[in-house]
Motif scaffolding. Structure first.
Motif, PDB file in Angstrom:
ATOM      1  N   UNK A   5     -69.080   3.159 -41.260  1.00  0.00           N
ATOM      2  CA  UNK A   5     -67.486   2.509 -41.357  1.00  0.00           C
ATOM      3  C   UNK A   5     -67.131   3.363 -41.754  1.00  0.00           C
ATOM      4  N   UNK A   6     -66.109   3.063 -41.091  1.00  0.00           N
ATOM      5  CA  UNK A   6     -64.604   4.062 -40.805  1.00  0.00           C
ATOM      6  C   UNK A   6     -63.381   2.975 -41.161  1.00  0.00           C
ATOM      7  N   UNK A   7     -63.067   3.199 -42.360  1.00  0.00           N
ATOM      8  CA  UNK A   7     -62.349   1.454 -42.431  1.00  0.00           C
ATOM      9  C   UNK A   7     -60.871   2.241 -42.737  1.00  0.00           C
ATOM     10  N   UNK A   8     -59.829   1.809 -42.461  1.00  0.00           N
ATOM     11  CA  UNK A   8     -58.182   1.599 -43.761  1.00  0.00           C
ATOM     12  C   UNK A   8     -57.553   0.805 -43.643  1.00  0.00           C
ATOM     13  N   UNK A   9     -56.776   0.068 -44.228  1.00  0.00           N
ATOM     14  CA  UNK A   9     -56.149  -0.752 -45.250  1.00  0.00           C
ATOM     15  C   UNK A   9     -54.569  -0.716 -44.417  1.00  0.00           C
ATOM     16  N   UNK A  10     -53.971  -1.756 -44.077  1.00  0.00           N
ATOM     17  CA  UNK A  10     -52.568  -2.205 -44.160  1.00  0.00           C
ATOM     18  C   UNK A  10     -52.371  -3.673 -44.413  1.00  0.00           C
ATOM     19  N   UNK A  11     -52.015  -3.519 -46.115  1.00  0.00           N
ATOM     20  CA  UNK A  11     -51.691  -4.802 -46.801  1.00  0.00           C
ATOM     21  C   UNK A  11     -50.081  -4.982 -47.092  1.00  0.00           C
ATOM     22  N   UNK A  12     -49.630  -6.047 -46.353  1.00  0.00           N
ATOM     23  CA  UNK A  12     -48.149  -6.450 -45.731  1.00  0.00           C
ATOM     24  C   UNK A  12     -47.348  -8.137 -47.179  1.00  0.00           C
ATOM     25  N   UNK A  13     -46.938  -7.443 -48.083  1.00  0.00           N
ATOM     26  CA  UNK A  13     -46.925  -7.947 -49.381  1.00  0.00           C
ATOM     27  C   UNK A  13     -44.977  -8.408 -49.253  1.00  0.00           C
ATOM     28  N   UNK A  14     -44.569  -9.484 -49.294  1.00  0.00           N
ATOM     29  CA  UNK A  14     -43.157  -9.901 -48.789  1.00  0.00           C
ATOM     30  C   UNK A  14     -43.052 -10.198 -50.655  1.00  0.00           C
ATOM     31  N   UNK A  15     -42.122  -9.465 -51.184  1.00  0.00           N
ATOM     32  CA  UNK A  15     -40.837  -9.085 -51.699  1.00  0.00           C
ATOM     33  C   UNK A  15     -40.371 -10.550 -52.014  1.00  0.00           C
ATOM     34  N   UNK A  16     -40.250 -10.883 -54.032  1.00  0.00           N
ATOM     35  CA  UNK A  16     -39.975 -11.907 -54.098  1.00  0.00           C
ATOM     36  C   UNK A  16     -38.126 -11.899 -54.865  1.00  0.00           C
ATOM     37  N   UNK A  17     -37.714 -11.604 -53.501  1.00  0.00           N
ATOM     38  CA  UNK A  17     -35.789 -11.408 -53.811  1.00  0.00           C
ATOM     39  C   UNK A  17     -35.528 -12.143 -53.652  1.00  0.00           C
ATOM     40  N   UNK A  18     -34.163 -12.373 -54.102  1.00  0.00           N
ATOM     41  CA  UNK A  18     -32.444 -13.816 -54.112  1.00  0.00           C
ATOM     42  C   UNK A  18     -33.167 -13.791 -52.341  1.00  0.00           C
ATOM     43  N   UNK A  19     -32.102 -12.831 -51.968  1.00  0.00           N
ATOM     44  CA  UNK A  19     -31.774 -12.534 -50.484  1.00  0.00           C
ATOM     45  C   UNK A  19     -32.857 -11.748 -49.522  1.00  0.00           C
ATOM     46  N   UNK A  20     -32.211 -11.495 -48.815  1.00  0.00           N
ATOM     47  CA  UNK A  20     -33.116 -11.297 -47.088  1.00  0.00           C
ATOM     48  C   UNK A  20     -33.620  -9.659 -47.071  1.00  0.00           C
ATOM     49  N   UNK A  21     -33.698  -8.493 -46.703  1.00  0.00           N
ATOM     50  CA  UNK A  21     -33.679  -7.930 -46.657  1.00  0.00           C
ATOM     51  C   UNK A  21     -32.006  -7.476 -45.550  1.00  0.00           C
ATOM     52  N   UNK A  22     -31.789  -7.699 -44.785  1.00  0.00           N
ATOM     53  CA  UNK A  22     -30.399  -7.420 -45.106  1.00  0.00           C
ATOM     54  C   UNK A  22     -29.086  -7.997 -44.354  1.00  0.00           C
ATOM     55  N   UNK A  23     -29.234  -9.467 -45.033  1.00  0.00           N
ATOM     56  CA  UNK A  23     -28.310 -10.227 -44.863  1.00  0.00           C
ATOM     57  C   UNK A  23     -28.197 -11.255 -46.235  1.00  0.00           C
ATOM     58  N   UNK A  24     -27.492 -12.199 -46.947  1.00  0.00           N
ATOM     59  CA  UNK A  24     -27.345 -12.509 -48.150  1.00  0.00           C
ATOM     60  C   UNK A  24     -28.146 -14.194 -47.772  1.00  0.00           C
ATOM     61  N   UNK A  25     -28.344 -14.285 -46.709  1.00  0.00           N
ATOM     62  CA  UNK A  25     -29.303 -15.902 -46.818  1.00  0.00           C
ATOM     63  C   UNK A  25     -30.624 -15.751 -47.346  1.00  0.00           C
ATOM     64  N   UNK A  26     -30.703 -16.824 -48.145  1.00  0.00           N
ATOM     65  CA  UNK A  26     -31.750 -16.861 -49.650  1.00  0.00           C
ATOM     66  C   UNK A  26     -33.483 -16.236 -49.052  1.00  0.00           C
ATOM     67  N   UNK A  27     -33.893 -15.864 -49.283  1.00  0.00           N
ATOM     68  CA  UNK A  27     -35.774 -15.167 -48.698  1.00  0.00           C
ATOM     69  C   UNK A  27     -36.774 -15.952 -49.206  1.00  0.00           C
TER      70      UNK A  27
END
Length: 431
Positions: A5-27
């Motif tokens: 087996x040849x396996x690579x991983x992709x791990x997605x982690x949501x960051x606990x910021x106060x607001x969203x990535x590109x606006x001021x809405x709560x995250x």
């Protein structure tokens, strides 16, 4: 034929910021009423202009530094174009050829890069209809991509649990899989013995998506390995595609053909300026990185001499590890402290470590016999053991231990050893 087996991983982690990535809405979107945390920017309405979240960028850099990554001095965002109902803009703002973090390593497994992007909305299927909740749309999402260095599920699970723990130690995310703030994908292919010998990779990979638990991931990978083995053993070719896992049937199923990067028509995001990072900024973030899990394990072993299984349990919860250390400042019976925490869960009864230590003292406190009682028993033991007393007077100091033992036996272990020794020697020498 035997396959590796040849396996690579992709791990997605949501960051606990106060607001969203590109606006001021709560995250913080979990459990909120659908579509109550949105604005023209995260809904992709015409004319809305995004702005990058500095807190999310800093937290991604900290994660990269913790894993030994090289931090890109110049980075930028791209538009990743594809259509899906939970993507309101018709593209995802992500990164391509200039991710924030490059390289790095954990547990001898190489990391390709770590990049920052925005999360999509969430599809909710109910009453025969598919509805979209955009509260999650544009929440900062950090993606870690490994090299295809894994060959078994066991090492994958150990790696991922450490990644989760590091994110929690850095306080950049709770990485709760049950809440969707940590999601996993695995790229799986099988190499023949000839390919393994020359370190050649197979010419395909199958991506397993939408994995929401370690147990689910383990089953999905094992099922996919079995499926590919059967295909290759029949002399057929494995198609490059994206697959999901059906837990009821315990098999993977096809979702769509796997797209290459050019299929997404990436191009630089025109509404966001490039990111330029100074050496000072990176150094300042480096200084904020706390003691990481493996460092704490090694220190606990050296400083407190605890068993490995005790250390692993304590380090698994940073608050509990800190609680143990507070207690250890007040009482140096480290093994007993850890034992009462792990096996008796006594720490859960006391919010403050001082209260826990007071309880430990109560449990281990010995009510010593008073001086008069000790003196009386010492006199009896000397009278009953004239030969031992004579031996001591003739230079055999070893018999003191025997005499102390006889006193303790009569006192049922309630004698203070130092007091007993002192009384014995005083009586013998003055007798």
């Amino acid at each position: 034929m035997k396959y590796t087996p040849i396996i690579g991983l992709e791990v997605h982690i949501e960051l606990n910021t106060k607001t969203k990535m590109f606006c001021s809405c709560p995250a913080d979107h979990f459990g909120k009423l659908p579509n109550t945390q949105t604005c023209p920017v995260c809904l992709g309405l015409p004319g809305a202009l995004p702005f990058a979240n500095k807190e999310a960028i800093d937290k991604t850099i900290k994660f990269g530094l913790a894993l030994g990554c090289e931090i890109s001095r110049n980075s930028r965002f791209y538009r990743k174009n594809y259509f899906y109902p939970d993507l309101p803009k018709g593209f995802q703002t992500s990164q391509l050829d200039s991710p924030l973090c490059v390289g790095g390593e954990l547990q001898a497994k190489k990391i390709n890069h770590i990049h920052l992007e925005e999360d999509a909305g969430k599809l909710v299927h109910q009453n025969g209809a598919s509805l979209v909740d955009f509260n999650r749309s544009s929440v900062p999402l950090m993606e870690l991509v490994t090299e295809p260095d894994f060959h078994d599920v066991e090492s994958i699970l150990v790696f991922l649990k450490e990644i989760q723990l590091i994110a929690r130690y850095l306080n950049i995310s709770n990485a709760d899989m049950e809440k969707g703030s940590m999601r996993l994908e695995a790229n799986v292919s099988l190499a023949t013995s000839e390919q393994s010998t020359v370190n050649s990779l197979p010419d395909y990979k199958v991506e397993l998506k939408n994995i929401n638990s370690f147990r689910f991931l383990e089953k999905a990978i094992n099922a996919e390995i079995k499926r590919q083995e059967e295909i290759l053993s029949n002399g057929e070719k494995v198609e490059q595609e994206t697959r999901g896992y059906d837990e009821v049937k315990q098999t993977t199923y096809s979702q769509r053909s796997k797209a290459d990067a050019h299929d997404y028509r990436y191009f630089p995001e025109p509404d966001l300026p490039p990111i330029s990072l100074s050496e000072l900024t990176i150094n300042n973030l480096q200084f904020t990185i706390p003691e990481l899990p493996q460092q704490k394990r090694e220190r606990f072993e050296q400083e407190y001499k605890l068993p490995k299984d005790y250390i692993d349990i304590l380090v698994l919860d940073l608050d509990r590890a800190n609680y143990f250390e507070e207690a250890a400042k007040l009482n140096n019976n480290y093994k007993l402290l850890a034992d009462l925490m792990i096996n008796k869960k006594l720490d859960l009864e006391f919010p403050q470590a001082a209260g826990f230590v007071r309880k430990l003292v109560e449990l281990t406190k010995v009510e010593y016999a008073n001086n008069d009682e000790v003196e009386s028993v010492v006199n009896l033991v000397i009278m009953d053991n004239e030969k031992a007393v004579s031996d001591y007077k003739n230079g055999n100091g070893n018999v003191v231990g025997f005499l102390i033992g006889m006193v303790q036996k009569r006192l049922q272990g309630k004698g203070n050893v130092e007091v007993v020794r002192s009384k014995l020697l005083e009586k013998i020498q003055n007798g």
